[in-house]
Design a protein around this motif. Structure first.
Motif, mmCIF file in Angstrom:
data_model
loop_
_atom_site.group_PDB
_atom_site.id
_atom_site.type_symbol
_atom_site.label_atom_id
_atom_site.label_comp_id
_atom_site.label_asym_id
_atom_site.label_seq_id
_atom_site.Cartn_x
_atom_site.Cartn_y
_atom_site.Cartn_z
ATOM 1 N N MET A 1 0.804 -1.190 0.000
ATOM 2 C CA MET A 1 0.000 0.000 0.000
ATOM 3 C C MET A 1 0.851 1.261 0.000
ATOM 4 O O MET A 1 0.446 2.249 -0.580
ATOM 5 N N ARG A 2 2.012 1.175 0.651
ATOM 6 C CA ARG A 2 2.898 2.339 0.643
ATOM 7 C C ARG A 2 3.363 2.651 -0.767
ATOM 8 O O ARG A 2 3.451 3.816 -1.150
ATOM 9 N N VAL A 3 3.658 1.598 -1.535
ATOM 10 C CA VAL A 3 4.126 1.789 -2.910
ATOM 11 C C VAL A 3 3.048 2.484 -3.736
ATOM 12 O O VAL A 3 3.330 3.441 -4.461
ATOM 13 N N LEU A 4 1.818 2.015 -3.615
ATOM 14 C CA LEU A 4 0.733 2.623 -4.390
ATOM 15 C C LEU A 4 0.425 4.034 -3.904
ATOM 16 O O LEU A 4 0.156 4.923 -4.711
ATOM 17 N N ALA A 5 0.466 4.239 -2.600
ATOM 18 C CA ALA A 5 0.225 5.592 -2.078
ATOM 19 C C ALA A 5 1.294 6.553 -2.592
ATOM 20 O O ALA A 5 0.977 7.672 -3.023
ATOM 21 N N ALA A 6 2.543 6.126 -2.567
ATOM 22 C CA ALA A 6 3.629 6.979 -3.070
ATOM 23 C C ALA A 6 3.478 7.220 -4.570
ATOM 24 O O ALA A 6 3.666 8.348 -5.054
ATOM 25 N N THR A 7 3.130 6.179 -5.316
ATOM 26 C CA THR A 7 2.929 6.315 -6.762
ATOM 27 C C THR A 7 1.800 7.292 -7.060
ATOM 28 O O THR A 7 1.928 8.161 -7.926
ATOM 29 N N LEU A 8 0.698 7.161 -6.336
ATOM 30 C CA LEU A 8 -0.431 8.073 -6.549
ATOM 31 C C LEU A 8 -0.087 9.500 -6.162
ATOM 32 O O LEU A 8 -0.519 10.450 -6.824
ATOM 33 N N ALA A 9 0.695 9.674 -5.103
ATOM 34 C CA ALA A 9 1.099 11.026 -4.696
ATOM 35 C C ALA A 9 1.953 11.678 -5.777
ATOM 36 O O ALA A 9 1.726 12.847 -6.133
ATOM 37 N N VAL A 10 2.917 10.943 -6.319
ATOM 38 C CA VAL A 10 3.772 11.475 -7.393
ATOM 39 C C VAL A 10 2.931 11.779 -8.624
ATOM 40 O O VAL A 10 3.072 12.838 -9.257
ATOM 41 N N LEU A 11 2.037 10.870 -8.968
ATOM 42 C CA LEU A 11 1.168 11.056 -10.127
ATOM 43 C C LEU A 11 0.272 12.283 -9.951
ATOM 44 O O LEU A 11 0.129 13.090 -10.868
ATOM 45 N N LEU A 12 -0.296 12.429 -8.766
ATOM 46 C CA LEU A 12 -1.165 13.571 -8.506
ATOM 47 C C LEU A 12 -0.403 14.883 -8.606
ATOM 48 O O LEU A 12 -0.857 15.831 -9.259
ATOM 49 N N VAL A 13 0.772 14.963 -8.008
ATOM 50 C CA VAL A 13 1.563 16.198 -8.060
ATOM 51 C C VAL A 13 1.958 16.514 -9.510
ATOM 52 O O VAL A 13 1.812 17.656 -9.964
ATOM 53 N N ALA A 14 2.429 15.503 -10.249
ATOM 54 C CA ALA A 14 2.854 15.728 -11.637
ATOM 55 C C ALA A 14 1.684 16.186 -12.505
ATOM 56 O O ALA A 14 1.804 17.163 -13.265
ATOM 57 N N GLU A 15 0.560 15.502 -12.387
ATOM 58 C CA GLU A 15 -0.613 15.868 -13.181
ATOM 59 C C GLU A 15 -1.136 17.252 -12.796
ATOM 60 O O GLU A 15 -1.495 18.046 -13.662
ATOM 61 N N GLN A 16 -1.177 17.526 -11.495
ATOM 62 C CA GLN A 16 -1.697 18.818 -11.063
ATOM 63 C C GLN A 16 -0.797 19.956 -11.537
ATOM 64 O O GLN A 16 -1.290 21.005 -11.946
ATOM 65 N N LEU A 17 0.508 19.751 -11.492
ATOM 66 C CA LEU A 17 1.429 20.769 -12.008
ATOM 67 C C LEU A 17 1.215 20.991 -13.501
ATOM 68 O O LEU A 17 1.244 22.144 -13.975
ATOM 69 N N LEU A 18 1.003 19.910 -14.248
ATOM 70 C CA LEU A 18 0.708 20.051 -15.684
ATOM 71 C C LEU A 18 -0.568 20.866 -15.904
ATOM 72 O O LEU A 18 -0.606 21.748 -16.756
ATOM 73 N N PHE A 19 -1.600 20.559 -15.145
ATOM 74 C CA PHE A 19 -2.874 21.252 -15.323
ATOM 75 C C PHE A 19 -2.806 22.708 -14.890
ATOM 76 O O PHE A 19 -3.546 23.538 -15.402
ATOM 77 N N LEU A 20 -1.930 23.028 -13.955
ATOM 78 C CA LEU A 20 -1.822 24.406 -13.487
ATOM 79 C C LEU A 20 -0.857 25.242 -14.326
ATOM 80 O O LEU A 20 -1.109 26.419 -14.581
ATOM 81 N N PHE A 21 0.265 24.637 -14.761
ATOM 82 C CA PHE A 21 1.318 25.434 -15.403
ATOM 83 C C PHE A 21 1.535 25.124 -16.882
ATOM 84 O O PHE A 21 2.229 25.878 -17.559
ATOM 85 N N ALA A 22 0.976 24.057 -17.384
ATOM 86 C CA ALA A 22 1.111 23.727 -18.808
ATOM 87 C C ALA A 22 -0.264 23.409 -19.388
ATOM 88 O O ALA A 22 -0.425 22.507 -20.195
ATOM 89 N N ARG A 23 -1.221 24.175 -18.953
ATOM 90 C CA ARG A 23 -2.606 23.946 -19.347
ATOM 91 C C ARG A 23 -2.786 23.987 -20.874
ATOM 92 O O ARG A 23 -3.520 23.188 -21.435
#
Length: 191
Positions: A1-23
């Motif tokens: 579960m730690r692996v998936l939680a960490a993967t989702l956290a990285v994915l969320l940050v990367a995607e959110q940065l794309l949506f905010l700064f490379a819209r």
């Protein structure tokens, strides 16, 4: 579960940065305006679920118990539904060709591979079946059976997901026929 939680956290940050700064870059693929916080709306609840499940598991382990078998299967079902939810959302903002051709379809395989950490054959195989059913379900809903029949990739991907789940299960349950002998500082005999 730690692996998936960490993967989702990285994915969320990367995607959110794309949506905010490379819209503008993201909207070139969609041809439609996108909500700025779409990644947080989709991935956020799954990340929150993973964190809560991890805390519950730690609590139970501290008390000397683990997750019941039914909870493990429910957990795999919930975790593996994330790519299906992402594909469903992507189809609202873009064409099916773009949605099914982007990275969310590969996210299923991350969940299948991560399920190997459960060290059991059945859970990774189940995860592969859930991934295949999720992909095939969303593809059928969006494209219809005729649309799936005209593009073999929509049949090949779910088959590969089931195969990946079985292979992950075999790897997770592998037991060597004889124990490995490790000797430190000594050379193995020759001949």
């Amino acid at each position: 579960m730690r692996v998936l939680a960490a993967t989702l956290a990285v994915l969320l940050v990367a995607e959110q940065l794309l949506f905010l700064f490379a819209r503008d870059l993201v909207e070139q693929f969609t041809q439609k305006p996108l909500p700025a916080w779409l990644p947080a709306q989709i991935i956020g609840p799954f990340l929150a679920y993973e964190v809560v499940a991890l805390l519950v598991l730690r609590y139970r382990l501290a008390r000397g118990s683990t997750f019941p078998t039914a909870a493990r299967f429910a957990n795999a079902l919930i975790e593996t539904s994330l790519p299906t939810v992402i594909l469903s959302s992507a189809n609202e903002f873009t064409t099916p060709a773009v949605a099914f051709g982007t990275w969310p379809t590969m996210l299923y395989f991350i969940f299948i591979v991560a399920s190997t950490l459960r060290l059991d054959f059945v859970l990774p195989a189940f995860t592969g079946i859930v991934a295949a059913a999720g992909y095939l379900g969303i593809a059928t809903w969006v494209l219809s059976l005729q649309g799936i029949a005209t593009n073999p990739n929509h049949v090949i991907k779910p088959v590969l997901m089931v195969v990946a789940g079985v292979v992950a299960g075999l790897v997770a349950s592998y037991q060597p026929l004889w124990p490995a002998r490790v000797s430190i500082g000594r050379r193995p005999p020759v001949g």
